[in-house]
Motif scaffolding. Structure first.
Motif, PDB file in Angstrom:
ATOM      1  N   LYS A  33       0.826  -1.211   0.000  1.00 17.74           N
ATOM      2  CA  LYS A  33       0.000   0.000   0.000  1.00 17.74           C
ATOM      3  C   LYS A  33       0.862   1.263   0.000  1.00 17.74           C
ATOM      4  O   LYS A  33       0.416   2.330  -0.435  1.00 17.74           O
ATOM      5  CB  LYS A  33      -0.930   0.012   1.219  1.00 17.74           C
ATOM      6  N   ASP A  34       2.097   1.145   0.480  1.00 15.78           N
ATOM      7  CA  ASP A  34       3.022   2.278   0.511  1.00 15.78           C
ATOM      8  C   ASP A  34       3.831   2.330  -0.783  1.00 15.78           C
ATOM      9  O   ASP A  34       4.362   1.308  -1.234  1.00 15.78           O
ATOM     10  CB  ASP A  34       3.963   2.154   1.709  1.00 15.78           C
ATOM     11  N   PHE A  35       3.952   3.502  -1.379  1.00 17.36           N
ATOM     12  CA  PHE A  35       4.636   3.635  -2.661  1.00 17.36           C
ATOM     13  C   PHE A  35       6.105   3.239  -2.580  1.00 17.36           C
ATOM     14  O   PHE A  35       6.609   2.481  -3.432  1.00 17.36           O
ATOM     15  CB  PHE A  35       4.517   5.085  -3.163  1.00 17.36           C
ATOM     16  N   GLU A  36       6.826   3.736  -1.585  1.00 19.07           N
ATOM     17  CA  GLU A  36       8.253   3.434  -1.484  1.00 19.07           C
ATOM     18  C   GLU A  36       8.483   1.941  -1.290  1.00 19.07           C
ATOM     19  O   GLU A  36       9.393   1.351  -1.869  1.00 19.07           O
ATOM     20  CB  GLU A  36       8.884   4.219  -0.331  1.00 19.07           C
ATOM     21  N   GLU A  37       7.653   1.325  -0.477  1.00 15.36           N
ATOM     22  CA  GLU A  37       7.763  -0.113  -0.287  1.00 15.36           C
ATOM     23  C   GLU A  37       7.461  -0.832  -1.599  1.00 15.36           C
ATOM     24  O   GLU A  37       8.111  -1.830  -1.947  1.00 15.36           O
ATOM     25  CB  GLU A  37       6.795  -0.578   0.802  1.00 15.36           C
ATOM     26  N   VAL A  85      -0.760   7.800  -5.174  1.00 16.07           N
ATOM     27  CA  VAL A  85      -1.254   8.933  -5.959  1.00 16.07           C
ATOM     28  C   VAL A  85      -0.264  10.100  -5.889  1.00 16.07           C
ATOM     29  O   VAL A  85       0.225  10.466  -4.816  1.00 16.07           O
ATOM     30  CB  VAL A  85      -2.638   9.378  -5.453  1.00 16.07           C
ATOM     31  N   GLY A  86       0.048  10.665  -7.063  1.00 19.74           N
ATOM     32  CA  GLY A  86       0.937  11.816  -7.141  1.00 19.74           C
ATOM     33  C   GLY A  86       2.414  11.505  -7.006  1.00 19.74           C
ATOM     34  O   GLY A  86       3.252  12.402  -7.069  1.00 19.74           O
ATOM     35  N   ARG A  87       2.770  10.249  -6.837  1.00 23.86           N
ATOM     36  CA  ARG A  87       4.169   9.862  -6.689  1.00 23.86           C
ATOM     37  C   ARG A  87       4.783   9.582  -8.075  1.00 23.86           C
ATOM     38  O   ARG A  87       4.088   9.165  -9.002  1.00 23.86           O
ATOM     39  CB  ARG A  87       4.301   8.629  -5.790  1.00 23.86           C
ATOM     40  N   PRO A  88       6.097   9.779  -8.210  1.00 25.37           N
ATOM     41  CA  PRO A  88       6.750   9.722  -9.529  1.00 25.37           C
ATOM     42  C   PRO A  88       6.935   8.293 -10.049  1.00 25.37           C
ATOM     43  O   PRO A  88       8.061   7.788 -10.145  1.00 25.37           O
ATOM     44  CB  PRO A  88       8.090  10.408  -9.266  1.00 25.37           C
ATOM     45  N   LEU A  89       5.845   7.659 -10.410  1.00 26.33           N
ATOM     46  CA  LEU A  89       5.874   6.241 -10.775  1.00 26.33           C
ATOM     47  C   LEU A  89       6.716   5.984 -12.026  1.00 26.33           C
ATOM     48  O   LEU A  89       7.604   5.127 -12.023  1.00 26.33           O
ATOM     49  CB  LEU A  89       4.445   5.732 -10.983  1.00 26.33           C
TER      50      LEU A  89
END
Length: 282
Positions: A33-37, A85-89
């Motif tokens: 659920k966490d982007f960095e993870e 959301v909004g993270r530099p995927l």
């Protein structure tokens, strides 16, 4: 070689294509659920896939769940992955793979996969709709995802403004009526555990027919491909009953488009990702 991925709200599928034509068996992992993870898991998985390959990655392509801003490379919304959301995927995936990265909406890439390698083969205009945890889809024209400002969200079309058709449903759009998460919330258990004949053979087919009718009117497809666990699972929404309700609605067109079940199963998005990468000229 190419890295292909399909990031969903619950699982990620990541695969290696050595020849640009086919791909190896994908690695399937839970989506953090966490982007960095999530990016850490993605990086470790890719490292495992390319461990014994000296060749450089030519490109990486895949799908993410929600409307996607291609210019900034970020998800604009993702009900099941809000911390993404909004993270530099796109930028992060490109950095991890040290290659050009191309990201699209996950349902659009499944639709592309079905159009070029699955149930939509041979049709010029394919409308794809997935009915699973959520509801998504896209319009594919001659083997390419149609142009749009922010992607396609057929699941969020309003089908019942005042909830008169289903007072106990939370929301008034198609996703709120037929998605797996909506049905689970309504009945308090997972769809696969709900043995209620009129739900699968009457209510859900009727609600789905309203949405499909709108898709036909708006997109005028040659073929509609339906996928997702609520369509191909057990139990599943009866497409025979859905077509019967669709005919009762009596649309303005002289005949219905071909209506088919998706053929590519859980790897439709990877077929679409491979086609998408090659269309980018890499």
């Amino acid at each position: 070689m190419y890295i292909l991925f399909d990031i969903g709200g619950t699982k990620m599928r990541i695969a290696l294509s050595r020849d640009g034509v086919s791909f190896d068996t994908p690695v399937i992992v839970s989506t953090p659920k966490d982007f960095e993870e999530g990016m850490t898991v993605f990086e470790k998985t890719v490292a495992g896939l390319i461990a014994h390959n000296a060749e450089a990655i030519k490109a990486v392509a895949g799908g993410a769940p929600g409307p996607f801003d291609r210019n900034d490379g970020v998800l604009l919304a993702a009900p099941h992955l809000t911390k993404w959301v909004g993270r530099p995927l796109t930028a992060r995936i490109g950095e991890i793979c040290k290659a050009p990265a191309y990201v699209e909406n996950d349902s659009a890439l499944v639709g592309l996969g079905e159009a070029v390698a699955g149930a939509g083969r041979g049709f010029d205009i394919v409308a794809y709709l997935t009915v699973s945890t959520g509801v998504g889809g896209a319009r594919i024209i001659r083997g390419r995802i149609d142009d749009s400002a922010h992607g396609f969200e057929p699941g969020h079309q309003i089908i019942d403004p005042d909830n008169s058709l289903c007072p106990e449903c939370e929301g008034n759009d198609l996703e709120s009526y037929v998605s797996g998460s909506a049905v689970a919330k309504r009945f308090g258990r997972q769809p696969k555990d709900i043995d209620v004949a009129h739900l699968w053979n009457d209510e859900l087919p009727r609600f789905l027919a309203y949405g499909i009718n709108n898709i036909i009117m708006h997109w005028s497809p040659d073929c509609i491909v339906l996928g997702g666990s609520m369509i191909v699972g057990n139990p599943a929404i009866s497409l025979t009953r859905m077509e019967a309700y669709l005919k009762e609605l009596g649309g303005i067109f002289p005949e219905l488009p071909a209506i088919k079940k998706a053929e590519l199963g859980d790897v439709g998005g990877l077929y679409g990702a491979l086609a998408y990468a090659k269309q980018k000229g890499v």
